[in-house]
Design an enzyme around this catalytic site. Structure first.
Site, PDB file in Angstrom:
ATOM      1  N   ASP A 243      19.935 -11.811  10.338  1.00 32.07           N
ATOM      2  CA  ASP A 243      18.725 -10.878  10.926  1.00 32.07           C
ATOM      3  C   ASP A 243      18.697  -9.480  10.368  1.00 32.07           C
ATOM      4  O   ASP A 243      19.478  -8.693  10.564  1.00 32.07           O
ATOM      5  CB  ASP A 243      18.827 -10.878  12.688  1.00 32.07           C
TER       6      ASP A 243
ATOM      7  N   ASN B 200      16.265  -7.180  10.957  1.00 29.98           N
ATOM      8  CA  ASN B 200      15.562  -6.111  11.959  1.00 29.98           C
ATOM      9  C   ASN B 200      15.814  -6.050  13.104  1.00 29.98           C
ATOM     10  O   ASN B 200      15.137  -5.428  14.003  1.00 29.98           O
ATOM     11  CB  ASN B 200      14.177  -6.422  11.715  1.00 29.98           C
TER      12      ASN B 200
ATOM     13  N   ASP C  49      15.744  -7.992  15.875  1.00 29.02           N
ATOM     14  CA  ASP C  49      15.002  -8.477  16.905  1.00 29.02           C
ATOM     15  C   ASP C  49      15.828  -9.928  17.388  1.00 29.02           C
ATOM     16  O   ASP C  49      15.392 -10.781  18.274  1.00 29.02           O
ATOM     17  CB  ASP C  49      13.690  -9.169  16.189  1.00 29.02           C
TER      18      ASP C  49
ATOM     19  N   ASP D  17      16.106 -13.832   9.563  1.00 23.76           N
ATOM     20  CA  ASP D  17      14.657 -13.802   8.822  1.00 23.76           C
ATOM     21  C   ASP D  17      14.878 -13.763   7.455  1.00 23.76           C
ATOM     22  O   ASP D  17      16.111 -13.908   6.666  1.00 23.76           O
ATOM     23  CB  ASP D  17      13.986 -12.550   9.113  1.00 23.76           C
TER      24      ASP D  17
ATOM     25  N   ASP E 264      11.746 -27.131   2.976  1.00 25.75           N
ATOM     26  CA  ASP E 264      11.459 -28.354   3.999  1.00 25.75           C
ATOM     27  C   ASP E 264       9.962 -28.485   3.866  1.00 25.75           C
ATOM     28  O   ASP E 264       9.337 -27.850   4.151  1.00 25.75           O
ATOM     29  CB  ASP E 264      11.928 -27.676   5.174  1.00 25.75           C
TER      30      ASP E 264
ATOM     31  N   ASP F  18      11.133 -34.066   5.607  1.00 28.42           N
ATOM     32  CA  ASP F  18      11.291 -34.198   6.969  1.00 28.42           C
ATOM     33  C   ASP F  18      10.930 -35.536   7.471  1.00 28.42           C
ATOM     34  O   ASP F  18       9.631 -35.977   7.231  1.00 28.42           O
ATOM     35  CB  ASP F  18      10.505 -33.126   8.019  1.00 28.42           C
TER      36      ASP F  18
ATOM     37  N   GLU G 217      14.619 -37.178   4.404  1.00 29.59           N
ATOM     38  CA  GLU G 217      15.265 -37.549   5.486  1.00 29.59           C
ATOM     39  C   GLU G 217      14.695 -38.871   6.137  1.00 29.59           C
ATOM     40  O   GLU G 217      13.602 -38.784   6.446  1.00 29.59           O
ATOM     41  CB  GLU G 217      14.878 -36.337   6.687  1.00 29.59           C
TER      42      GLU G 217
ATOM     43  N   HIS H 226      21.488 -28.796  10.580  1.00 25.47           N
ATOM     44  CA  HIS H 226      20.905 -28.317  11.841  1.00 25.47           C
ATOM     45  C   HIS H 226      20.688 -29.194  13.247  1.00 25.47           C
ATOM     46  O   HIS H 226      20.166 -28.704  14.247  1.00 25.47           O
ATOM     47  CB  HIS H 226      19.726 -27.433  11.591  1.00 25.47           C
ATOM     48  N   ASP H 227      20.873 -30.476  12.859  1.00 27.53           N
ATOM     49  CA  ASP H 227      20.367 -31.456  13.918  1.00 27.53           C
ATOM     50  C   ASP H 227      21.669 -32.118  14.587  1.00 27.53           C
ATOM     51  O   ASP H 227      21.662 -33.069  15.448  1.00 27.53           O
ATOM     52  CB  ASP H 227      19.834 -32.729  13.327  1.00 27.53           C
TER      53      ASP H 227
HETATM   54  C1  NOJ Z   1      13.829 -33.675  11.790  1.00 26.33           C
HETATM   55  C2  NOJ Z   1      14.332 -32.360  11.824  1.00 26.33           C
HETATM   56  O1  NOJ Z   1      15.514 -32.015  11.096  1.00 26.33           O
HETATM   57  C3  NOJ Z   1      14.425 -31.931  13.142  1.00 26.33           C
HETATM   58  O2  NOJ Z   1      15.062 -30.720  13.328  1.00 26.33           O
HETATM   59  C4  NOJ Z   1      12.997 -32.030  13.688  1.00 26.33           C
HETATM   60  O3  NOJ Z   1      12.982 -31.623  15.340  1.00 26.33           O
HETATM   61  C5  NOJ Z   1      12.553 -33.242  13.616  1.00 26.33           C
HETATM   62  N1  NOJ Z   1      12.603 -33.876  12.240  1.00 26.33           N
HETATM   63  C6  NOJ Z   1      10.977 -33.151  13.968  1.00 26.33           C
HETATM   64  O4  NOJ Z   1      10.215 -32.374  12.723  1.00 26.33           O
END
Ligand code: NOJ
Length: 556
Positions: free
Chosen positions: A32, A34, A36, A40, A109, A206, A256, A330-331
Site C-alpha cells: 500500500d 498511500n 488507506d 495499490d 486477469d 478466470d 483457470e 489467492h483462492d
Molecule cells: C476464480 C477466482 O480466482 C476467484 O478469486 C473468484 O472469486 C472467482 N473465479 C470468480 O471470479
C-alpha cells in the site's frame, strides 16, 4: 549464490513460457503506497526490484480494474479502467514499463465468465426486456436449474425491474455473460486487443471453462450438476478467441479451469489446436477434501494420493500439452500450513514443497509471500474473515446445523483469506505493508517471517526459490525432460526422476517430520550425481534425509 539470469539462452521465442516462472500478485494485499490500508499499483511499482532479484519472468496480476469489490475485484464494472483504490491507467503504463525494463512480462486477469452487476452492459441489460443488451446475460422468467452458486445459495437472482431472474454462478453481483451471443464475444475480444496493444503480455483467464453452457433440445439450460463445466462450445470459443486476439503475438496464456480432466486439458493446451498454453487443474487441491463434499469437508492429505495425482498430470501432458504448477494462489490456504509443517519445520517444508513443484515439467507459479514461507492466518472467529465465499458459506453452514467449532475449524484450514493477509515486507509496524489500518489483519508472525529477513538470509526460503528459478533457466532437462515417479507407495517420501538426452535429474524429498532412510532400489545410482540444490546445504547426496529435507541431483 549463483547469479539470477534475466533471460535465458534456452528460450526459443515461441514457447519461452516453458522455461518461465510466474509470480502472482494480489494487488489488494501486496503493498500500500498511500496509507488507506489497501494495496495499490504504486505499491507494486515500488517492489519491482524485489521481483527482479527473485528472478521471475512473468507477473500475473489479479484484477485491479474498476469494481465495486464485492469479490475483491473479480466483479468488474469497467474492463478498460483501473479502480481508483488501486490507481489509474497511467500507473498501469508505468507498471508495464517498469516490468519490461527488468525483462519481466505482465499477465492480466481476464474475468469474462461474468461482469459486475454495475457494469454498464448489465445495467442496460436489466433495464427492460427489449433492451438491445438483454441477451448479453442469462435472463429467465423462473429459475431454470437447481445449481448452487460457488458462493452458496441459488445461482438465480430475482430482479424487480423486469420481474425476471438472472444467472450468476458466483455472487449475485457477478451476473454471467451469455457467450452464445456473438456481440458479447466480440466486445470481449476488442477489450483484450486493447490491453495487448497497451503492452501486456498475456492473460490468466478466470473460470474460462464455464463460459459455454449446455442446453436441452427445447433450448432450456441443461440443469444437470456442473453441466456448465467444459460445455459444448468451449473449444470453439477458445479457438475463436485465439484467432481473433491471440494469434501471432507471442503471449503467455493460462486458463483457470475448475473440474477440468487430463483429457480436456490436453485439448485446451495442445499447441496444434490453438487455444491456450496451459490450464490450472484443481484436482490436487481437492485431495484434502472428503470425497463428494465441497472444499469445506476437510480431511488430512495422504501423500501417495498427491503423488499419484500430480504424476498423472505429468505423464498425461507429456506428449501433448503443458502443465501449470502451483500450490498457492489467492483462492487457496497457504501451502506450507496445508501440506507442510508451518511450526518447527516451516523453513524446510516451505523449501521442500517448492523443490518438488519447481522441478516438475510445466510452468511454476509462485504466489506472493510463498517465496519466503508465509503461513495461514491465526484467525479464530468468523468475524475476522472478509472473503465473500467464506462468509456466505459460514452463514449457510450455521443454518444447516454445523457447530461454531466446526465452522471455525473449516475456515481455519480452507478459507481464501489465509492467502490474502497483507504481504509481510519487514518487521516494522503492520509488516511494512501500510502506514494505515490494513483491510485484513496482518499475521502477527511478521516479526519473524518477512521478506526483508528472508532476503538477508542466504539460507532462506526466498533464496531457495531464487535458486530453483535459476535451475529452470539453466537446465533443459528441467524444462523439457520426461518425468518418472519413484517409490509411488512411500507414505513419507516424494521422489521422481526427470530425463532428457542422457541427462537425469533426481528429486528426493522428505514430506515428514521424521528422519528417513530411503531405499531407491535400482535407481540408487542416481544418488551418485552432482547436487544441484539442497534444502540443508548438503554438498553430497545420500539416502538419509532430515525432516522435510529435499535434494536435486544431476546425472550425466
Ligand atoms: C476464480 C477466482 O480466482 C476467484 O478469486 C473468484 O472469486 C472467482 N473465479 C470468480 O471470479
Amino acid at each position: 549464490m549463483p547469479p539470477t539470469p534475466v533471460s535465458s539462452d534456452l528460450r526459443p521465442t515461441n514457447d519461452w513460457w516453458k522455461s518461465a516462472v510466474v509470480y502472482q500478485i494480489y494487488p489488494r494485499s501486496f503493498a500500500d503506497s498511500n496509507g488507506d490500508g489497501i494495496g495499490d499499483l504504486p505499491g507494486i511499482i515500488s517492489k519491482l526490484d524485489y521481483l527482479a532479484e527473485l528472478g521471475v519472468d512473468v507477473v500475473w496480476m489479479s484484477p485491479a480494474y474498476k469494481s465495486p469489490q464485492d469479490d475483491n475485484g473479480y466483479d468488474i464494472s469497467d474492463y478498460q479502467d483501473m479502480d481508483p483504490t488501486f490507481g489509474a491507467l497511467a500507473d498501469m503504463d508505468e507498471l508495464i514499463a517498469g516490468l519490461h525494463e527488468r525483462g519481466i512480462k505482465l499477465v492480466m486477469d481476464l474475468v469474462v465468465n461474468h461482469t459486475s452487476d454495475e457494469h454498464p452492459w448489465f445495467v442496460e441489460s436489466r433495464s427492460s426486456r427489449d433492451n438491445p443488451k438483454r441477451d448479453w446475460y442469462w435472463w429467465r422468467d423462473e429459475p431454470e436449474t437447481e445449481w448452487e452458486s460457488f458462493f452458496s445459495g441459488s445461482v438465480w437472482e430475482h430482479d424487480e425491474t423486469t420481474d425476471s431472474y438472472y444467472l450468476h454462478l458466483f455472487s449475485r453481483k457477478q451476473p454471467d455473460l451469455n457467450w452464445e451471443n456473438p456481440q458479447v464475444r466480440e466486445a470481449v475480444y476488442e477489450m483484450m486487443r486493447w490491453w495487448l496493444d497497451r503492452g501486456v503480455d498475456g492473460f490468466r483467464m478466470d473460470v474460462i471453462n464455464l463460459i459455454s453452457k449446455k442446453f436441452n433440445t427445447d433450448g432450456s439450460l441443461d440443469g444437470t450438476e456442473s453441466s456448465y463445466v467444459d460445455g459444448p462450445r468451449m473449444h470453439e470459443f477458445m479457438q475463436e478467441m485465439h484467432r481473433e486476439v491471440l494469434a501471432g503475438r507471442n503471449l503467455i496464456t493460462v486458463g483457470e479451469t475448475p473440474g477440468v480432466t487430463i483429457a480436456e486439458a490436453q485439448n485446451y493446451t495442445d499447441p496444434a489446436r490453438n487455444e491456450v498454453n496451459m490450464v490450472f487443474t484443481f484436482e490436487h487441491m481437492n485431495l484434502d477434501t472428503i470425497p463428494g463434499q465441497y472444499k469445506w469437508g476437510h480431511r488430512d492429505l495422504y501423500l501417495p494420493d498427491l503423488k499419484e495425482n500430480l504424476s498423472a498430470w505429468q505423464t498425461g501432458l507429456m506428449e501433448t500439452g503443458w502443465n501449470s504448477l502451483y500450490w498457492d494462489n489467492h483462492d487457496q490456504p497457504r501451502a506450507v500450513s496445508r501440506f507442510g509443517n508451518d511450526g518447527e519445520h516451516r523453513v524446510a517444508s516451505a523449501k521442500t514443497l517448492a523443490t518438488v513443484l519447481h522441478m516438475m515439467r510445466g510452468t511454476p507459479y509462485i504466489y506472493q509471500g510463498e517465496e519466503f514461507g508465509m503461513t495461514n492466518s491465526p484467525f479464530v472467529s468468523v468475524d475476522e474473515y472478509q472473503d465473500i465465499e467464506s462468509l456466505n458459506w459460514a452463514k449457510q453452514a450455521a443454518q444447516e446445523g454445523w457447530s461454531t467449532e466446526e465452522i471455525t475449524f473449516a475456515l481455519s484450514v480452507k478459507s481464501r483469506d489465509h492467502a490474502r493477509t497483507p504481504v509481510q515486507w519487514d518487521a516494522t509496524d503492520k509488516a511494512g505493508f501500510t502506514t494505515g489500518q490494513p483491510w485484513l489483519a496482518v499475521n502477527p508472525n511478521y516479526v519473524e517471517i518477512n521478506a526483508a529477513a528472508a532476503v538477508a538470509d542466504p539460507t532462506s526460503v526466498f533464496h531457495h526459490h531464487r535458486m530453483l528459478i535459476n535451475l529452470r533457466h539453466t537446465h533443459d532437462v528441467i524444462v523439457n525432460g520426461d518425468y518418472r515417479l519413484l517409490l509411488p507407495e512411500h507414505e513419507q517420501v516424494f521422489a521422481y526422476a526427470r530425463s532428457l538426452d542422457g541427462k537425469q535429474v533426481l528429486v528426493l524429498a522428505n514430506f515428514s517430520d521424521e528422519h528417513i532412510s530411503v531405499d531407491l532400489g535400482e535407481d540408487a545410482g542416481l544418488l551418485d550425481g552432482q547436487i544441484l540444490l539442497s534444502t540443508d546445504g548438503r554438498t553430497e547426496a545420500r539416502p538419509n534425509l532430515n525432516p522435510w529435507e529435499s535434494i536435486v541431483v544431476l546425472n550425466g
